[in-house]
Design an enzyme around this catalytic site. Structure first.
Site, PDB file in Angstrom:
ATOM      1  N   SER A 148      41.837  37.695  35.018  1.00  0.00           N
ATOM      2  CA  SER A 148      40.969  36.777  34.276  1.00  0.00           C
ATOM      3  C   SER A 148      41.253  36.848  32.780  1.00  0.00           C
ATOM      4  CB  SER A 148      39.506  37.150  34.486  1.00  0.00           C
ATOM      5  OG  SER A 148      39.199  37.159  35.841  1.00  0.00           O
TER       6      SER A 148
HETATM    7  N1  SAH Z   1      39.277  41.579  38.402  1.00  0.00           N
HETATM    8  C1  SAH Z   1      40.675  41.311  38.581  1.00  0.00           C
HETATM    9  C2  SAH Z   1      40.965  39.844  38.831  1.00  0.00           C
HETATM   10  C3  SAH Z   1      41.253  39.687  40.236  1.00  0.00           C
HETATM   11  S1  SAH Z   1      41.654  38.112  40.863  1.00  0.00           S
HETATM   12  C4  SAH Z   1      41.483  41.846  37.431  1.00  0.00           C
HETATM   13  O1  SAH Z   1      40.906  42.322  36.456  1.00  0.00           O
HETATM   14  O2  SAH Z   1      42.699  41.804  37.554  1.00  0.00           O
HETATM   15  C5  SAH Z   1      40.667  38.201  42.329  1.00  0.00           C
HETATM   16  C6  SAH Z   1      41.093  39.212  43.367  1.00  0.00           C
HETATM   17  O3  SAH Z   1      40.170  39.101  44.445  1.00  0.00           O
HETATM   18  C7  SAH Z   1      42.476  38.987  43.942  1.00  0.00           C
HETATM   19  O4  SAH Z   1      43.243  40.130  43.751  1.00  0.00           O
HETATM   20  C8  SAH Z   1      42.202  38.725  45.433  1.00  0.00           C
HETATM   21  O5  SAH Z   1      43.182  39.261  46.286  1.00  0.00           O
HETATM   22  C9  SAH Z   1      40.870  39.424  45.631  1.00  0.00           C
HETATM   23  N2  SAH Z   1      40.096  38.964  46.788  1.00  0.00           N
HETATM   24  C10 SAH Z   1      39.936  37.709  47.270  1.00  0.00           C
HETATM   25  N3  SAH Z   1      39.147  37.729  48.357  1.00  0.00           N
HETATM   26  C11 SAH Z   1      38.790  39.024  48.564  1.00  0.00           C
HETATM   27  C12 SAH Z   1      37.982  39.689  49.529  1.00  0.00           C
HETATM   28  N4  SAH Z   1      37.378  39.041  50.533  1.00  0.00           N
HETATM   29  N5  SAH Z   1      37.839  41.031  49.438  1.00  0.00           N
HETATM   30  C13 SAH Z   1      38.444  41.729  48.419  1.00  0.00           C
HETATM   31  N6  SAH Z   1      39.227  41.159  47.493  1.00  0.00           N
HETATM   32  C14 SAH Z   1      39.394  39.819  47.557  1.00  0.00           C
END
Ligand code: SAH
Length: 225
Positions: free
Chosen positions: A71
């Site tokens: 993000s």
């Molecule tokens: N907070 C993160 C941004 C992550 S993007 C950072 O600082 O980098 C969102 C993430 O959510 C992705 O890596 C994706 O794989 C994960 N995601 C999506 N659905 C999910 C689920 N059901 N359980 C766990 N992770 C999930």
């Protein structure tokens, strides 16, 4: 010249850009000093791919690979500020993060001094990379990273005082609502027919209070069921 933890690159250029990023966040309305200090403390460039490092402190989201993104700094700051808006940042608060990604948001939570952080990521390569990144910046000690379906939360570790989702579901996952403590707060993006809004949900003894904050953009929360 000081060398960055485990990265073999010079501090100075990145430190300057990070200071500028934090100043910009302040101007954009991030007022909570603990949040600004935490974002000053975490070397965001360690969390992004090498080819993109020159953009690590720009206010933009960046690709993480596997179709996922880290993000933009402003979004991390807003969500973190919202998560603790009504309370002191007590190290013993129990935090659950859904969507570890590269671990940057997790690192910011740890830099706030929180000692009870759980973070779930469903994609194993990202889960492993987040562990590596957090180890590289020495911020893994109080974060427990789990590879699994965040939609289900972690019932065995509940209740949580704060739950933060960094991927957008189409509706609030019921298990996560159940795992929020009374007096607890959840911050999440919700996908409402292709448009996403950031919501804050407070759980009280009487029920839930929901507040829509602003439009936002996240990758979808994948529901593996
Ligand atoms: N907070 C993160 C941004 C992550 S993007 C950072 O600082 O980098 C969102 C993430 O959510 C992705 O890596 C994706 O794989 C994960 N995601 C999506 N659905 C999910 C689920 N059901 N359980 C766990 N992770 C999930």
């Amino acid at each position: 010249m000081v060398t960055e933890v485990g990265q073999g690159v010079s501090w100075t250029g990145y430190e300057f850009r990070r200071a500028r990023m934090v100043e910009r966040l302040r101007q954009m309305g991030i007022t909570r000093t603990e949040v600004l200090s935490a974002m000053s403390a975490v070397p965001r460039h360690v969390f992004v791919e090498e080819a993109l490092r020159s953009h690590a402190y720009d206010d933009m989201s960046l690709p993480l690979g596997l179709g996922q993104t880290i993000s933009q700094p402003y979004t991390v700051a807003v969500m973190t500020q919202l998560l603790f808006a009504r309370r002191a940042i007590n190290p013993n608060l129990r935090i659950l993060e859904i969507g570890t990604g590269c671990g940057y948001q997790t690192a910011v939570l740890q830099a706030l001094g929180l000692r009870e952080i759980y973070s779930i990521e469903r994609l194993r390569p990202l889960h492993e990379r987040a562990k590596q990144n957090l180890r590289a910046v020495r911020l893994l000690a109080h974060a427990r990273l789990v590879c699994g379906d965040g939609y289900l939360g972690l019932p065995q570790e509940a209740p949580f005082d704060c739950i933060i989702l960094t991927a957008a579901p189409k509706e609030v996952p019921l298990p996560l609502l159940q795992q929020l403590s009374i007096g607890g707060r959840m911050v999440l993006p919700l996908d409402e027919g292709g448009v996403q809004f950031l919501w804050v949900i407070d759980k009280t003894a009487e029920g839930y209070q929901e507040t829509c904050v602003q439009q936002t953009l996240f990758v979808p929360l994948v529901n593996d069921k």
